[in-house]
Design an enzyme around this catalytic site. Structure first.
Site, PDB file in Angstrom:
ATOM      1  N   LYS A 105     -52.078 -44.089  52.506  1.00 34.80           N
ATOM      2  CA  LYS A 105     -51.792 -45.510  52.744  1.00 34.80           C
ATOM      3  C   LYS A 105     -51.184 -46.258  51.547  1.00 34.80           C
ATOM      4  CE  LYS A 105     -53.067 -45.926  56.959  1.00 34.80           C
ATOM      5  NZ  LYS A 105     -51.985 -45.072  57.432  1.00 34.80           N
ATOM      6  N   PRO A 110     -55.965 -41.484  48.106  1.00 31.59           N
ATOM      7  CA  PRO A 110     -54.790 -41.034  48.857  1.00 31.59           C
ATOM      8  C   PRO A 110     -55.081 -40.351  50.194  1.00 31.59           C
ATOM      9  CG  PRO A 110     -55.174 -39.604  46.962  1.00 31.59           C
ATOM     10  CD  PRO A 110     -56.138 -40.745  46.843  1.00 31.59           C
ATOM     11  N   TYR A 140     -54.076 -43.896  61.174  1.00 31.34           N
ATOM     12  CA  TYR A 140     -53.227 -42.991  60.382  1.00 31.34           C
ATOM     13  C   TYR A 140     -51.747 -43.357  60.536  1.00 31.34           C
ATOM     14  CZ  TYR A 140     -51.714 -38.772  58.004  1.00 31.34           C
ATOM     15  OH  TYR A 140     -51.156 -37.908  57.095  1.00 31.34           O
ATOM     16  N   HIS A 144     -43.500 -36.326  62.116  1.00 33.01           N
ATOM     17  CA  HIS A 144     -44.740 -35.587  62.399  1.00 33.01           C
ATOM     18  C   HIS A 144     -45.503 -36.285  63.521  1.00 33.01           C
ATOM     19  CE1 HIS A 144     -45.434 -32.714  58.811  1.00 33.01           C
ATOM     20  NE2 HIS A 144     -44.149 -32.854  59.047  1.00 33.01           N
ATOM     21  N   TYR A 147     -55.727 -31.278  56.715  1.00 35.08           N
ATOM     22  CA  TYR A 147     -56.783 -31.901  55.907  1.00 35.08           C
ATOM     23  C   TYR A 147     -58.040 -31.041  56.082  1.00 35.08           C
ATOM     24  CZ  TYR A 147     -53.955 -36.182  55.537  1.00 35.08           C
ATOM     25  OH  TYR A 147     -52.965 -37.106  55.260  1.00 35.08           O
TER      26      TYR A 147
HETATM   27  P1  RFL Z   1     -45.969 -48.205  41.238  1.00 35.54           P
HETATM   28  O1  RFL Z   1     -45.310 -47.082  41.959  1.00 35.54           O
HETATM   29  O2  RFL Z   1     -47.059 -47.883  40.302  1.00 35.54           O
HETATM   30  O3  RFL Z   1     -44.806 -48.961  40.472  1.00 35.54           O
HETATM   31  C1  RFL Z   1     -45.072 -49.972  39.520  1.00 35.54           C
HETATM   32  C2  RFL Z   1     -43.927 -50.046  38.545  1.00 35.54           C
HETATM   33  O4  RFL Z   1     -44.181 -51.078  37.603  1.00 35.54           O
HETATM   34  C3  RFL Z   1     -43.865 -50.603  36.298  1.00 35.54           C
HETATM   35  N1  RFL Z   1     -44.627 -51.380  35.305  1.00 35.54           N
HETATM   36  C4  RFL Z   1     -44.097 -52.409  34.610  1.00 35.54           C
HETATM   37  N2  RFL Z   1     -42.888 -52.968  34.625  1.00 35.54           N
HETATM   38  C5  RFL Z   1     -42.662 -54.005  33.770  1.00 35.54           C
HETATM   39  N3  RFL Z   1     -43.613 -54.486  32.925  1.00 35.54           N
HETATM   40  C6  RFL Z   1     -44.830 -53.943  32.874  1.00 35.54           C
HETATM   41  N4  RFL Z   1     -45.752 -54.415  32.038  1.00 35.54           N
HETATM   42  C7  RFL Z   1     -45.130 -52.863  33.749  1.00 35.54           C
HETATM   43  N5  RFL Z   1     -46.231 -52.109  33.969  1.00 35.54           N
HETATM   44  C8  RFL Z   1     -45.901 -51.225  34.907  1.00 35.54           C
HETATM   45  C9  RFL Z   1     -44.234 -49.138  36.342  1.00 35.54           C
HETATM   46  O5  RFL Z   1     -43.567 -48.389  35.330  1.00 35.54           O
HETATM   47  C10 RFL Z   1     -43.800 -48.755  37.749  1.00 35.54           C
HETATM   48  O6  RFL Z   1     -42.466 -48.287  37.780  1.00 35.54           O
HETATM   49  O7  RFL Z   1     -46.524 -49.310  42.244  1.00 35.54           O
HETATM   50  P2  RFL Z   1     -45.968 -49.812  43.676  1.00 35.54           P
HETATM   51  O8  RFL Z   1     -44.489 -50.073  43.603  1.00 35.54           O
HETATM   52  O9  RFL Z   1     -46.893 -50.858  44.106  1.00 35.54           O
HETATM   53  O10 RFL Z   1     -46.092 -48.536  44.637  1.00 35.54           O
HETATM   54  C11 RFL Z   1     -47.346 -48.052  45.020  1.00 35.54           C
HETATM   55  C12 RFL Z   1     -47.295 -46.541  45.171  1.00 35.54           C
HETATM   56  O11 RFL Z   1     -46.635 -45.955  44.083  1.00 35.54           O
HETATM   57  C13 RFL Z   1     -48.719 -46.002  45.279  1.00 35.54           C
HETATM   58  O12 RFL Z   1     -49.494 -46.758  46.182  1.00 35.54           O
HETATM   59  C14 RFL Z   1     -48.806 -44.561  45.742  1.00 35.54           C
HETATM   60  O13 RFL Z   1     -47.971 -43.701  45.058  1.00 35.54           O
HETATM   61  C15 RFL Z   1     -50.271 -44.147  45.545  1.00 35.54           C
HETATM   62  N6  RFL Z   1     -50.399 -42.726  45.443  1.00 35.54           N
HETATM   63  C16 RFL Z   1     -50.335 -42.023  46.593  1.00 35.54           C
HETATM   64  N7  RFL Z   1     -50.199 -42.691  47.769  1.00 35.54           N
HETATM   65  C17 RFL Z   1     -50.097 -42.014  48.909  1.00 35.54           C
HETATM   66  O14 RFL Z   1     -49.964 -42.636  49.974  1.00 35.54           O
HETATM   67  N8  RFL Z   1     -50.146 -40.636  48.890  1.00 35.54           N
HETATM   68  C18 RFL Z   1     -50.252 -39.907  47.722  1.00 35.54           C
HETATM   69  O15 RFL Z   1     -50.253 -38.706  47.710  1.00 35.54           O
HETATM   70  C19 RFL Z   1     -50.369 -40.607  46.514  1.00 35.54           C
HETATM   71  N9  RFL Z   1     -50.491 -39.956  45.328  1.00 35.54           N
HETATM   72  C20 RFL Z   1     -50.573 -42.081  44.200  1.00 35.54           C
HETATM   73  C21 RFL Z   1     -50.591 -40.685  44.162  1.00 35.54           C
HETATM   74  C22 RFL Z   1     -50.715 -42.808  42.989  1.00 35.54           C
HETATM   75  C23 RFL Z   1     -50.878 -42.169  41.753  1.00 35.54           C
HETATM   76  N10 RFL Z   1     -51.074 -42.986  40.575  1.00 35.54           N
HETATM   77  C24 RFL Z   1     -51.056 -44.419  40.674  1.00 35.54           C
HETATM   78  C25 RFL Z   1     -51.366 -42.542  39.304  1.00 35.54           C
HETATM   79  C26 RFL Z   1     -50.726 -40.026  42.952  1.00 35.54           C
HETATM   80  C27 RFL Z   1     -50.853 -40.751  41.741  1.00 35.54           C
HETATM   81  C28 RFL Z   1     -50.976 -39.952  40.469  1.00 35.54           C
HETATM   82  C1  PHB Z   2     -48.569 -35.937  49.956  1.00 36.07           C
HETATM   83  O1  PHB Z   2     -47.736 -35.279  50.599  1.00 36.07           O
HETATM   84  O2  PHB Z   2     -48.480 -36.076  48.729  1.00 36.07           O
HETATM   85  C2  PHB Z   2     -49.700 -36.548  50.673  1.00 36.07           C
HETATM   86  C3  PHB Z   2     -49.760 -36.484  52.053  1.00 36.07           C
HETATM   87  C4  PHB Z   2     -50.842 -37.037  52.727  1.00 36.07           C
HETATM   88  C5  PHB Z   2     -51.846 -37.656  52.020  1.00 36.07           C
HETATM   89  C6  PHB Z   2     -51.779 -37.738  50.639  1.00 36.07           C
HETATM   90  C7  PHB Z   2     -50.704 -37.171  49.962  1.00 36.07           C
HETATM   91  O3  PHB Z   2     -52.905 -38.167  52.691  1.00 36.07           O
END
Ligand code: RFL
Ligand code: PHB
Length: 393
Positions: A297, A293, A385, A72, A201
């Site tokens: 990042k 989100p 970004y 993109h 956005y």
């Molecule tokens: P994760 O992905 O939460 O993975 C952590 C892992 O650790 C495990 N865990 C344990 N393992 C052993 N012992 C324990 N006691 C444990 N406790 C937990 C968990 O089961 C899991 O598998 O963290 P990591 O690897 O640091 O990755 C970070 C990303 O996942 C996170 O920053 C993003 O997904 C944040 N996020 C989003 N980021 C974006 O850039 N765009 C998004 O659209 C976006 N949507 C989101 C999100 C985070 C969400 N959360 C945290 C609820 C949407 C949601 C719902």
């Molecule tokens: C997504 O595709 O889930 C997404 C993309 C951009 C964002 C947050 C989430 O800023």
């Protein structure tokens, strides 16, 4: 058993760290609380920075992201009923982002780990970290009723916001910074073509909306909802109707709707725990920091952290020098705080807050108007970004 680095958590941070260390010849074991299928069932981020793509390449897990990810070169900002393009590519000397879902990144990393024969303990119960104030730390857990111990040189806490790693640090050793927002994002995943080929956005008087995608046939859409909203209250039809009224007239007509494959609400939070190192324990990713989100990042910061950590560990084992490990926390936090600032700013600009009112709405629109017409302001948005570069140790 014994390993060099015990990694807690098989999310993107833990799995990527495992592959980077493996490529550097450093032995590692992952301990994950959930099953692999459960981890893959979480629908989260979708936008990868170039720094993240480069780290996937370094870990040799980028083949599918390169082939199937969508490059993109711009994003669209929608306000006052009209869309304005931010030319990410033109404003940043040719940098861009790649749209490729976190689920797919995780799947690729799990497959590479399995192919390399590296050890992962899934469904690990009662994970406990011991003696990380010494050079002989240890991780205990129970799997299938069997108690296990991993002796190691270092522990990487990659277990997300609710994990055990940060919780194991004495509270007095941690400085916490937090901001909770009074709204969440209601997200829907659906097998319908995206409404636009770039992300939209949207700032509207009804609240924020985001049009994203996972592929040319799978869309990911979000609308801002109150923080106490319950997902059960939203039928697919109600979601599509709310999204539609937050779009411009062209997008409204082009929007293709369909049954949701997934629907959930994510609360929005900014959070940082400092420092990121406690003796032999290093925190990385969501275990150490959360961003709302809006700036896309979260996953990218997690990747950058483990990029730094793998390099510091490589220097430690190659040169027997702790100097890079000593700098890990500071180096990460400098970049983390810049992403925290950007995510907070973009969230504040795009969302309706309880006290926004008509005045606040006008101010947001004036700032957006300035943003899309001032090359200086557009460049600052684009630079953040697409992601800031990693520094050298
Ligand atoms: P994760 O992905 O939460 O993975 C952590 C892992 O650790 C495990 N865990 C344990 N393992 C052993 N012992 C324990 N006691 C444990 N406790 C937990 C968990 O089961 C899991 O598998 O963290 P990591 O690897 O640091 O990755 C970070 C990303 O996942 C996170 O920053 C993003 O997904 C944040 N996020 C989003 N980021 C974006 O850039 N765009 C998004 O659209 C976006 N949507 C989101 C999100 C985070 C969400 N959360 C945290 C609820 C949407 C949601 C719902
Ligand atoms: C997504 O595709 O889930 C997404 C993309 C951009 C964002 C947050 C989430 O800023």
């Amino acid at each position: 058993m014994r390993t060099q680095v015990a990694i807690i958590g098989a999310g993107p941070a833990g799995l990527l760290l495992g592959q980077l260390l493996h490529e550097a010849g450093i032995d590692n074991v992952i301990v994950e609380r959930q099953s692999a299928d459960y981890v893959l069932g979480r629908i989260r981020a979708g936008v990868l920075e170039q720094v993240t793509m480069d780290l996937l390449a370094q870990a040799r897990v980028d083949a599918r992201a390169q082939a199937e990810g969508l490059p993109h070169d711009g994003i669209e900002l929608l306000f006052q009923g009209a869309r304005h393009r931010i030319d990410l590519h033109g404003l940043t000397d040719g940098r861009r982002v790649t749209v490729y879902g976190q689920t797919e990144v995780t799947r690729d990393l799990m497959a590479a780990r399995e192919a390399a024969g590296l050890h992962t303990f899934y469904n690990a119960d009662r994970v406990a970290l011991h003696d990380f104030d010494s050079a002989q730390p240890r991780v205990d857990f129970v799997q299938d009723g069997v108690a296990r111990t991993i002796d190691c040189d270092f522990i990487a806490g990659c277990d997300g916001f609710h994990g055990v790693s940060r919780a194991s640090v004495p509270p007095a050793a941690l400085q916490l910074y937090e901001k909770v927002y009074p709204f969440g994002w209601l997200g829907v995943l659906a097998d319908v073509p995206p409404v636009s080929h770039e992300l939209i956005y949207a700032n509207t008087a009804r609240g924020f909306a985001l049009c994203s995608m996972r592929s040319t046939t799978r869309s990911r859409y979000y609308v801002q909802v109150p923080v106490d909203e319950r997902v059960e209250r939203w039928s697919d039809e109600a979601f599509w109707n709310e999204l539609r009224v937050r779009l411009d007239s062209e997008a409204r007509e082009r929007l293709v709707t369909g049954p949701s494959l997934e629907k959930s609400i994510a609360p929005l939070r900014s959070f940082v725990a400092e420092p990121l190192r406690f003796g032999s324990l290093f925190l990385a990713g969501d275990a150490a920091h959360i961003v709302p989100p809006t700036g896309a990042k979260g996953l990218n910061l997690a990747a950058a952290d483990v990029g730094y950590l793998s390099r510091a560990l490589e220097i430690f084992y190659r040169e027997r020098s702790p100097s890079a490990l000593d700098r890990y926390s500071d180096l990460c936090l400098r970049r983390v705080w810049k992403a925290e600032r950007f995510s907070w700013w973009f969230t504040s600009l795009m969302h309706r807050f309880p006290d926004t009112g008509e005045f606040g709405q006008k101010i947001q629109e004036a700032e957006l108007d300035y943003l899309v017409h001032s090359p200086a302001a557009s460049t600052a948005l684009a630079e953040n970004y697409v992601g800031l570069p990693l520094e050298d140790f």
